[in-house]
Write a protein that holds these residues in place. Structure first.
Motif, PDB file in Angstrom:
ATOM      1  N   MET A  63      -1.715  -4.764  15.029  1.00 34.81           N
ATOM      2  CA  MET A  63      -0.378  -4.163  14.972  1.00 34.81           C
ATOM      3  C   MET A  63       0.154  -4.158  13.539  1.00 34.81           C
ATOM      4  O   MET A  63       0.688  -3.171  13.048  1.00 34.81           O
ATOM      5  CB  MET A  63       0.573  -4.941  15.887  1.00 34.81           C
ATOM      6  N   ARG A  64      -0.004  -5.293  12.851  1.00 35.90           N
ATOM      7  CA  ARG A  64       0.465  -5.381  11.472  1.00 35.90           C
ATOM      8  C   ARG A  64      -0.277  -4.395  10.562  1.00 35.90           C
ATOM      9  O   ARG A  64       0.326  -3.762   9.703  1.00 35.90           O
ATOM     10  CB  ARG A  64       0.275  -6.828  10.974  1.00 35.90           C
ATOM     11  N   LEU A  77       3.234   2.607   6.608  1.00 34.95           N
ATOM     12  CA  LEU A  77       4.036   2.466   5.395  1.00 34.95           C
ATOM     13  C   LEU A  77       3.380   3.188   4.227  1.00 34.95           C
ATOM     14  O   LEU A  77       4.038   3.939   3.492  1.00 34.95           O
ATOM     15  CB  LEU A  77       4.222   0.977   5.066  1.00 34.95           C
ATOM     16  N   ILE A  78       2.078   2.976   4.066  1.00 30.25           N
ATOM     17  CA  ILE A  78       1.349   3.627   2.974  1.00 30.25           C
ATOM     18  C   ILE A  78       1.443   5.145   3.111  1.00 30.25           C
ATOM     19  O   ILE A  78       1.674   5.862   2.122  1.00 30.25           O
ATOM     20  CB  ILE A  78      -0.127   3.172   2.957  1.00 30.25           C
ATOM     21  N   GLN A  79       1.255   5.645   4.335  1.00 30.27           N
ATOM     22  CA  GLN A  79       1.319   7.083   4.569  1.00 30.27           C
ATOM     23  C   GLN A  79       2.685   7.644   4.201  1.00 30.27           C
ATOM     24  O   GLN A  79       2.791   8.708   3.572  1.00 30.27           O
ATOM     25  CB  GLN A  79       0.995   7.388   6.035  1.00 30.27           C
ATOM     26  N   SER A 120      -5.010  -4.586   0.504  1.00 28.68           N
ATOM     27  CA  SER A 120      -5.610  -5.594   1.383  1.00 28.68           C
ATOM     28  C   SER A 120      -4.998  -5.585   2.778  1.00 28.68           C
ATOM     29  O   SER A 120      -5.265  -6.483   3.581  1.00 28.68           O
ATOM     30  CB  SER A 120      -5.461  -6.984   0.760  1.00 28.68           C
ATOM     31  N   LYS A 121      -4.153  -4.568   3.038  1.00 26.81           N
ATOM     32  CA  LYS A 121      -3.490  -4.413   4.343  1.00 26.81           C
ATOM     33  C   LYS A 121      -2.647  -5.639   4.705  1.00 26.81           C
ATOM     34  O   LYS A 121      -2.665  -6.124   5.828  1.00 26.81           O
ATOM     35  CB  LYS A 121      -4.527  -4.118   5.435  1.00 26.81           C
ATOM     36  N   GLN A 122      -1.924  -6.129   3.687  1.00 27.01           N
ATOM     37  CA  GLN A 122      -0.944  -7.175   3.900  1.00 27.01           C
ATOM     38  C   GLN A 122       0.452  -6.600   3.679  1.00 27.01           C
ATOM     39  O   GLN A 122       0.612  -5.609   2.974  1.00 27.01           O
ATOM     40  CB  GLN A 122      -1.156  -8.332   2.918  1.00 27.01           C
ATOM     41  N   VAL A 123       1.443  -7.243   4.281  1.00 28.75           N
ATOM     42  CA  VAL A 123       2.822  -6.818   4.051  1.00 28.75           C
ATOM     43  C   VAL A 123       3.160  -7.053   2.586  1.00 28.75           C
ATOM     44  O   VAL A 123       3.036  -8.173   2.092  1.00 28.75           O
ATOM     45  CB  VAL A 123       3.800  -7.606   4.947  1.00 28.75           C
ATOM     46  N   PRO A 124       3.555  -6.011   1.856  1.00 27.73           N
ATOM     47  CA  PRO A 124       3.938  -6.205   0.454  1.00 27.73           C
ATOM     48  C   PRO A 124       5.304  -6.865   0.377  1.00 27.73           C
ATOM     49  O   PRO A 124       5.942  -7.142   1.407  1.00 27.73           O
ATOM     50  CB  PRO A 124       3.971  -4.784  -0.101  1.00 27.73           C
ATOM     51  N   PHE A 170      11.160  -8.112   3.156  1.00 26.50           N
ATOM     52  CA  PHE A 170      10.697  -6.728   2.963  1.00 26.50           C
ATOM     53  C   PHE A 170      10.503  -6.027   4.302  1.00 26.50           C
ATOM     54  O   PHE A 170      10.960  -4.892   4.498  1.00 26.50           O
ATOM     55  CB  PHE A 170       9.384  -6.722   2.176  1.00 26.50           C
ATOM     56  N   GLU A 171       9.825  -6.690   5.219  1.00 30.30           N
ATOM     57  CA  GLU A 171       9.543  -6.081   6.514  1.00 30.30           C
ATOM     58  C   GLU A 171      10.838  -5.755   7.261  1.00 30.30           C
ATOM     59  O   GLU A 171      10.953  -4.707   7.902  1.00 30.30           O
ATOM     60  CB  GLU A 171       8.673  -7.030   7.345  1.00 30.30           C
TER      61      GLU A 171
END
Length: 242
Positions: A1-2, A9-11, A189-193, A230-231
């Motif tokens: 899910m994350r 977000l990237i898109q 790295s597909k982590q929450v920035p 941030f999230e």
């Protein structure tokens, strides 16, 4: 899910950049990163002024004088953020880091007056050549070690950030480059920035100092708290757009 959340977000960031959007997630991140990261280093522009520069290309005057360098840092940060998105999937390299610095400092009147060079590691006088070589070697060693893995944990990012901040390879703008790299590498790295808030500057600096002495726990905990912030902010923006 994350992972799906981060990919979305990237898109949205890439779509916002392509369309040059002045609202939404892309605009919010542009404004917030420029405002917070520059403010940590003493930039005096308000968030409203930074937003006006981004959305309207003009600055809102107030009762205080406005420094040229503050405007240059803000516009330079916008360009650097866009370059970060363009190179999101690239591995960290000396050339990439220097490109970010070039974007950030290229129009800086400060650099012109001081005789320093945007996009080049610190070298002010010929007698400092040996010191410049040491900086280059230290950066090579840091990057080579970091790139032994394709994706990175928060611990790996904290370790890299602390080591980079200890080297300080450029004459100016080092920490802004370091913080944009954190955002880039989190996304890659597909982590929450996360965006480090100026209000948390003292906590950040203290944790960074400890991390440079191999005590990474506080810096990692600090990063996690900023990830939560941030999230939460991104979810607010996304909910408004739905």
């Amino acid at each position: 899910m994350r992972k799906e959340w981060i990919e979305e977000l990237i898109q949205r960031l890439l779509e916002g950049q392509k369309a040059n959007q002045k609202d939404g997630v892309y605009a919010w991140m542009q404004i917030e990163t420029a405002y917070q990261s520059n403010k940590i280093e003493g930039n005096t522009l308000t968030r409203k002024q930074v937003a006006s520069i981004f959305t309207r290309g003009e600055i809102i005057p107030d009762d205080n004088s406005i420094r040229l360098v503050d405007i240059e840092e803000t516009t330079g940060h916008f360009v650097m953020f866009d370059e970060m998105l363009k190179t999101l999937n690239n591995s960290v390299s000396n050339n990439l880091i220097k490109k970010y610095h070039l974007c950030f400092r290229n129009s800086s009147s400060q650099d012109v007056r001081k005789g320093s060079y945007a996009g080049e590691y610190h070298r002010q006088k010929e007698r400092e050549e040996s010191e410049w070589e040491k900086v280059t070697q230290r950066m090579d060693d840091l990057i080579n070690t970091y790139n032994e893995r394709d994706t990175h944990s928060l611990e790996s990012l904290a370790r890299f950030h602390a080591a980079y901040e200890a080297i300080m390879p450029f004459q100016g703008g080092n920490s802004r480059i370091g913080r944009i790299l954190l955002i880039k590498e989190c996304l890659r790295s597909k982590q929450v920035p996360f965006i480090i808030h100026a209000a948390n500057k003292d906590t950040y600096k203290d944790a960074l100092n400890k991390a440079q002495n191999e005590q990474l726990e506080e810096l990692m905990d600090f990063f996690k708290k900023e990830q939560i912030n941030f999230e939460r902010e991104i979810d607010k923006i996304l909910s408004k757009e739905e």
